[in-house]
Scaffold this motif. Structure first.
Motif, PDB file in Angstrom:
ATOM      1  N   GLY A  44     -22.672  12.501  45.294  1.00 15.17           N
ATOM      2  CA  GLY A  44     -22.958  12.877  43.908  1.00 15.17           C
ATOM      3  C   GLY A  44     -22.671  11.775  42.909  1.00 15.17           C
ATOM      4  N   ASP A  45     -21.887  10.767  43.299  1.00 15.55           N
ATOM      5  CA  ASP A  45     -21.602   9.639  42.391  1.00 15.55           C
ATOM      6  C   ASP A  45     -22.869   8.829  42.147  1.00 15.55           C
ATOM      7  N   LEU A  46     -23.032   8.333  40.924  1.00 13.15           N
ATOM      8  CA  LEU A  46     -24.105   7.401  40.595  1.00 13.15           C
ATOM      9  C   LEU A  46     -23.511   6.000  40.670  1.00 13.15           C
ATOM     10  N   LYS A  47     -24.018   5.193  41.589  1.00 17.17           N
ATOM     11  CA  LYS A  47     -23.527   3.825  41.787  1.00 17.17           C
ATOM     12  C   LYS A  47     -24.637   2.849  41.418  1.00 17.17           C
ATOM     13  N   THR A  48     -24.270   1.750  40.765  1.00 20.95           N
ATOM     14  CA  THR A  48     -25.239   0.719  40.395  1.00 20.95           C
ATOM     15  C   THR A  48     -24.907  -0.576  41.121  1.00 20.95           C
ATOM     16  N   PHE A  49     -25.930  -1.166  41.737  1.00 20.67           N
ATOM     17  CA  PHE A  49     -25.815  -2.416  42.473  1.00 20.67           C
ATOM     18  C   PHE A  49     -26.798  -3.397  41.849  1.00 20.67           C
ATOM     19  N   SER A  50     -26.412  -4.668  41.754  1.00 21.03           N
ATOM     20  CA  SER A  50     -27.345  -5.650  41.196  1.00 21.03           C
ATOM     21  C   SER A  50     -27.208  -6.981  41.911  1.00 21.03           C
ATOM     22  N   ILE A  51     -28.291  -7.746  41.828  1.00 27.84           N
ATOM     23  CA  ILE A  51     -28.337  -9.064  42.445  1.00 27.84           C
ATOM     24  C   ILE A  51     -29.122  -9.989  41.520  1.00 27.84           C
ATOM     25  N   ARG A  52     -28.540 -11.173  41.240  1.00 28.96           N
ATOM     26  CA  ARG A  52     -29.199 -12.154  40.361  1.00 28.96           C
ATOM     27  C   ARG A  52     -29.526 -13.384  41.190  1.00 28.96           C
ATOM     28  N   THR A  58     -39.150 -11.584  44.385  1.00 33.38           N
ATOM     29  CA  THR A  58     -39.191 -10.163  44.715  1.00 33.38           C
ATOM     30  C   THR A  58     -37.951  -9.808  45.530  1.00 33.38           C
ATOM     31  N   ILE A  59     -37.335  -8.686  45.180  1.00 32.65           N
ATOM     32  CA  ILE A  59     -36.152  -8.211  45.896  1.00 32.65           C
ATOM     33  C   ILE A  59     -36.434  -6.792  46.369  1.00 32.65           C
ATOM     34  N   ASP A  60     -36.316  -6.587  47.665  1.00 34.21           N
ATOM     35  CA  ASP A  60     -36.512  -5.256  48.249  1.00 34.21           C
ATOM     36  C   ASP A  60     -35.164  -4.590  48.431  1.00 34.21           C
ATOM     37  N   TRP A  61     -35.103  -3.290  48.111  1.00 34.23           N
ATOM     38  CA  TRP A  61     -33.877  -2.514  48.237  1.00 34.23           C
ATOM     39  C   TRP A  61     -34.072  -1.441  49.299  1.00 34.23           C
ATOM     40  N   THR A  69     -37.435   2.718  45.715  1.00 32.87           N
ATOM     41  CA  THR A  69     -38.213   2.112  44.635  1.00 32.87           C
ATOM     42  C   THR A  69     -37.616   2.348  43.262  1.00 32.87           C
ATOM     43  N   GLU A  70     -36.526   3.080  43.175  1.00 33.61           N
ATOM     44  CA  GLU A  70     -35.919   3.368  41.871  1.00 33.61           C
ATOM     45  C   GLU A  70     -35.092   2.173  41.390  1.00 33.61           C
ATOM     46  N   THR A  71     -35.746   1.016  41.299  1.00 29.03           N
ATOM     47  CA  THR A  71     -35.060  -0.217  40.924  1.00 29.03           C
ATOM     48  C   THR A  71     -35.552  -0.716  39.577  1.00 29.03           C
ATOM     49  N   SER A  72     -34.813  -1.654  39.006  1.00 30.22           N
ATOM     50  CA  SER A  72     -35.239  -2.298  37.763  1.00 30.22           C
ATOM     51  C   SER A  72     -35.151  -3.804  37.962  1.00 30.22           C
ATOM     52  N   GLY A  76     -35.828 -11.979  32.401  1.00 35.51           N
ATOM     53  CA  GLY A  76     -35.087 -12.946  31.594  1.00 35.51           C
ATOM     54  C   GLY A  76     -33.858 -13.485  32.309  1.00 35.51           C
ATOM     55  N   THR A  77     -33.251 -12.657  33.149  1.00 31.41           N
ATOM     56  CA  THR A  77     -32.043 -13.079  33.869  1.00 31.41           C
ATOM     57  C   THR A  77     -32.255 -13.140  35.379  1.00 31.41           C
ATOM     58  N   ASN A  78     -33.480 -12.820  35.845  1.00 28.93           N
ATOM     59  CA  ASN A  78     -33.784 -12.772  37.283  1.00 28.93           C
ATOM     60  C   ASN A  78     -32.822 -11.837  38.012  1.00 28.93           C
ATOM     61  N   THR A  79     -32.582 -10.669  37.409  1.00 30.87           N
ATOM     62  CA  THR A  79     -31.644  -9.700  37.980  1.00 30.87           C
ATOM     63  C   THR A  79     -32.376  -8.418  38.363  1.00 30.87           C
ATOM     64  N   SER A  80     -32.152  -7.991  39.587  1.00 29.97           N
ATOM     65  CA  SER A  80     -32.693  -6.726  40.068  1.00 29.97           C
ATOM     66  C   SER A  80     -31.521  -5.769  40.254  1.00 29.97           C
ATOM     67  N   ALA A  81     -31.747  -4.499  39.911  1.00 28.37           N
ATOM     68  CA  ALA A  81     -30.658  -3.514  40.014  1.00 28.37           C
ATOM     69  C   ALA A  81     -31.170  -2.219  40.632  1.00 28.37           C
ATOM     70  N   LEU A  82     -30.266  -1.536  41.302  1.00 32.28           N
ATOM     71  CA  LEU A  82     -30.532  -0.234  41.881  1.00 32.28           C
ATOM     72  C   LEU A  82     -29.441   0.717  41.414  1.00 32.28           C
ATOM     73  N   SER A  83     -29.829   1.811  40.763  1.00 33.97           N
ATOM     74  CA  SER A  83     -28.895   2.890  40.439  1.00 33.97           C
ATOM     75  C   SER A  83     -29.203   4.020  41.405  1.00 33.97           C
TER      76      SER A  83
END
Length: 152
Positions: A44-52, A58-61, A69-72, A76-83
């Motif tokens: 149930g916790d919402l965890k956020t992971f990111s990689i710059r 392209t970054i696959d999660w 696919t619920e990524t952002s 501008g910072t070349n950062t991909s994140a997954l919540s």
């Protein structure tokens, strides 16, 4: 003759650099969050992971090997994140950077429950043979009971 050959080689090399540009290194991982690959959490916790990365790529999660696919992505910072809402523990979250084969995996492990309250409050309890006694414990997260506790 050697001088002519050297001049031609130098001219071809200069044209190659002029029209092709210089070679750039493959994308590489510069920063990850969380920095520790072991993460605690509960269902149930919402965890956020990111990689710059050092350049746009392209970054696959994936979660436990299944693509998500619920990524952002912030160009501008070349950062991909997954919540991600944790559905099972343990689980593995992996980010794979294209063109390099580089990746980062985080493992979400169960956080031990914390006791909020318990009854009875006494540290020593006596009971007559055949009588029953109720014990109550309240913890800060849902629990899955794996067995029955018997005290003799």
């Amino acid at each position: 003759m050697k001088k002519d050959w050297l001049q031609i080689f130098t001219a071809v090399l200069a044209l190659g650099i002029l029209f092709c540009g210089t070679a750039s290194a493959a994308p590489s991982i510069e920063e990850v969050s969380p920095s520790d690959s072991n993460v605690t959490g509960i269902v149930g916790d919402l965890k956020t992971f990111s990689i710059r990365t050092n350049e746009s790529t392209t970054i696959d999660w994936s979660v436990d090997g299944s693509p998500v696919t619920e990524t952002s992505y912030d160009s501008g910072t070349n950062t991909s994140a997954l919540s991600h809402t944790v559905q099972t523990v343990p689980c593995n979250i992996t980010a794979t950077v294209h063109s390099t084969g580089g990746s980062r995996t985080w493992t979400v492990r169960n956080e031990a429950p914390k006791i909020i309250s318990f009854e009875p409050l006494q540290s020593e309890i006596s009971n007559d043979v055949g009588d029953s006694k109720s014990f109550n414990v309240t913890v800060d997260q849902p629990l899955i009971l794996l067995g029955i506790l018997t005290i003799m």
